[in-house]
Design a protein around this motif. Structure first.
Motif, PDB file in Angstrom:
ATOM      1  N   CYS A 227       0.819  -1.215   0.000  1.00 41.94           N
ATOM      2  CA  CYS A 227       0.000   0.000   0.000  1.00 41.94           C
ATOM      3  C   CYS A 227       0.854   1.267   0.000  1.00 41.94           C
ATOM      4  N   ALA A 228       1.942   1.231  -0.752  1.00 38.68           N
ATOM      5  CA  ALA A 228       2.793   2.400  -0.971  1.00 38.68           C
ATOM      6  C   ALA A 228       3.451   2.231  -2.331  1.00 38.68           C
ATOM      7  N   HIS A 229       3.689   3.318  -3.030  1.00 35.76           N
ATOM      8  CA  HIS A 229       4.357   3.266  -4.325  1.00 35.76           C
ATOM      9  C   HIS A 229       5.861   3.102  -4.105  1.00 35.76           C
ATOM     10  N   CYS A 251       2.953  -3.176  -4.008  1.00 32.37           N
ATOM     11  CA  CYS A 251       2.946  -1.718  -4.099  1.00 32.37           C
ATOM     12  C   CYS A 251       1.665  -1.182  -4.729  1.00 32.37           C
ATOM     13  N   ASN A 252       1.360   0.063  -4.384  1.00 30.63           N
ATOM     14  CA  ASN A 252       0.280   0.778  -5.051  1.00 30.63           C
ATOM     15  C   ASN A 252       0.702   1.135  -6.470  1.00 30.63           C
ATOM     16  N   GLY A 297      -5.147   0.216  -6.640  1.00 31.28           N
ATOM     17  CA  GLY A 297      -5.043   0.706  -8.002  1.00 31.28           C
ATOM     18  C   GLY A 297      -4.495  -0.302  -8.983  1.00 31.28           C
ATOM     19  N   SER A 298      -3.889  -1.372  -8.480  1.00 27.55           N
ATOM     20  CA  SER A 298      -3.307  -2.375  -9.380  1.00 27.55           C
ATOM     21  C   SER A 298      -4.300  -3.498  -9.647  1.00 27.55           C
ATOM     22  N   ASP A 299      -4.062  -4.214 -10.732  1.00 27.09           N
ATOM     23  CA  ASP A 299      -4.910  -5.333 -11.100  1.00 27.09           C
ATOM     24  C   ASP A 299      -4.061  -6.380 -11.818  1.00 27.09           C
ATOM     25  N   LEU A 300      -4.699  -7.298 -12.509  1.00 23.62           N
ATOM     26  CA  LEU A 300      -3.982  -8.388 -13.168  1.00 23.62           C
ATOM     27  C   LEU A 300      -2.972  -7.869 -14.185  1.00 23.62           C
TER      28      LEU A 300
END
Length: 317
Positions: A227-229, A251-252, A297-300
């Motif tokens: 949950c952090a870039h 990561c985000n 914000g991420s996905d496959l």
């Protein structure tokens, strides 16, 4: 019976994937409402359960294609007593939803039993409070007593391990780790950081990891950051011994701060290929990293890009 509880296969250093931003993907990309951002509330509903199945199957198919291991999370991040009033769920109902979430994951594992890489069921536990802005300090003993309840429920299931995910405080994480030892469960601690690489409490990441180890007898098998870039914490990953305790990243996709994400009404999915390149750079610097997935914000798409960037990397000791 749990398949890997006595010997987690990711400790070999081989590449393991996990999923991405479950809640943000389903809400923003698929239009599925999730009550109180608690994914376990989808399980009793046939349509919600089908959405969860489709979501996880995409990642399991990716792991099958690349012949790598997979950490299969349960939907239990908010399935603990702190949220019972908001969710209208009793302790007995929470215990049952933990059991059902693990059973759901176990059925998925059985459906992909022919995967070349191991599938590890991971019981996910969230912090006692807001994962972006902790509401109050949680002492070690209080955290140990509090998390013992959910870990006790999970210990009676097929989970191979448990993870404290998006934790914001070292003492709460240490209490979780101690409770996991008492429950006979191997544990992982995944901290979140702000844009300066510090925990939301202001504590440096390295100090937090060292404090958890000191207070728990180095109970966690390893640590992660989620949950952090990468831009938010990569600069603090120096030469300290604590850095070798980090084995995984989730990561985000977005560079936005937690406060900005909390106020955002649209999804910032970032650039999957840029994110994959940043993972690759971190893996080159820290070759012992071997567990990779995504978060908000991420996905496959993101995890696929990350996996393809990393799959040829040799296993590290």
């Amino acid at each position: 019976m749990p398949l890997h509880r006595n010997q987690l296969p990711q400790m070999s250093g081989a590449l393991f994937l996990s999923d991405a931003g479950l809640e943000t993907d389903l809400i923003f990309n698929h239009g599925i409402a999730i009550r109180e951002f608690a994914a376990h509330t989808l399980l009793p509903d046939p349509e919600g359960r089908e959405a969860l199945r489709r979501y996880f199957e995409g990642f399991l198919r990716l792991a099958r294609e690349l012949q790598v291991g997979f950490i299969l999370d349960t939907t239990t991040w908010k399935a603990h007593r702190h949220w019972s009033a908001d969710l209208g769920e009793s302790a007995a109902e929470l215990a049952e939803i933990n059991r059902r979430s693990v059973a759901f994951a176990d059925a998925l594992r059985a459906a992909f039993a022919d995967n070349a890489g191991p599938i590890v069921i991971n019981g996910v536990v969230g912090p006692r409070g807001d994962a972006y802005a902790p509401e109050a300090a949680v002492a070690v003993a209080d955290a140990e007593a509090y998390h013992a309840e959910q870990l006790g429920w999970l210990a009676k299931t097929e989970v191979d391990m448990v993870s404290a995910v998006t934790f914001t405080q070292a003492e709460e994480a240490a209490g979780f780790a101690r409770a996991a030892v008492a429950a006979g469960l191997p544990s992982v601690i995944s901290f979140t950081t702000e844009t300066d690489g510090r925990l939301p409490t202001g504590q440096p990441l390295g100090e937090a990891i060292d404090q958890v180890d000191a207070l728990s007898g180095a109970a966690p098998l390893y640590f992660m950051v989620n949950c952090a870039h990468p831009d938010h914490f990569s600069s603090v990953l120096g030469d300290g011994g604590w850095v070798r305790r980090i084995r995984g990243l989730r990561c985000n996709a977005s560079r936005r701060s937690h406060a900005e994400l909390d106020a955002c009404e649209t999804l910032d999915a970032g650039d999957p290929h840029e994110l994959a390149a940043q993972y690759g750079a971190l893996a080159e610097r820290l070759p012992w990293l071997n567990v990779f997935g995504g978060c908000c914000g991420s996905d496959l798409r993101h995890v696929t890009a990350i996996a393809r960037a990393l799959q040829l990397r040799p296993a590290a000791a």
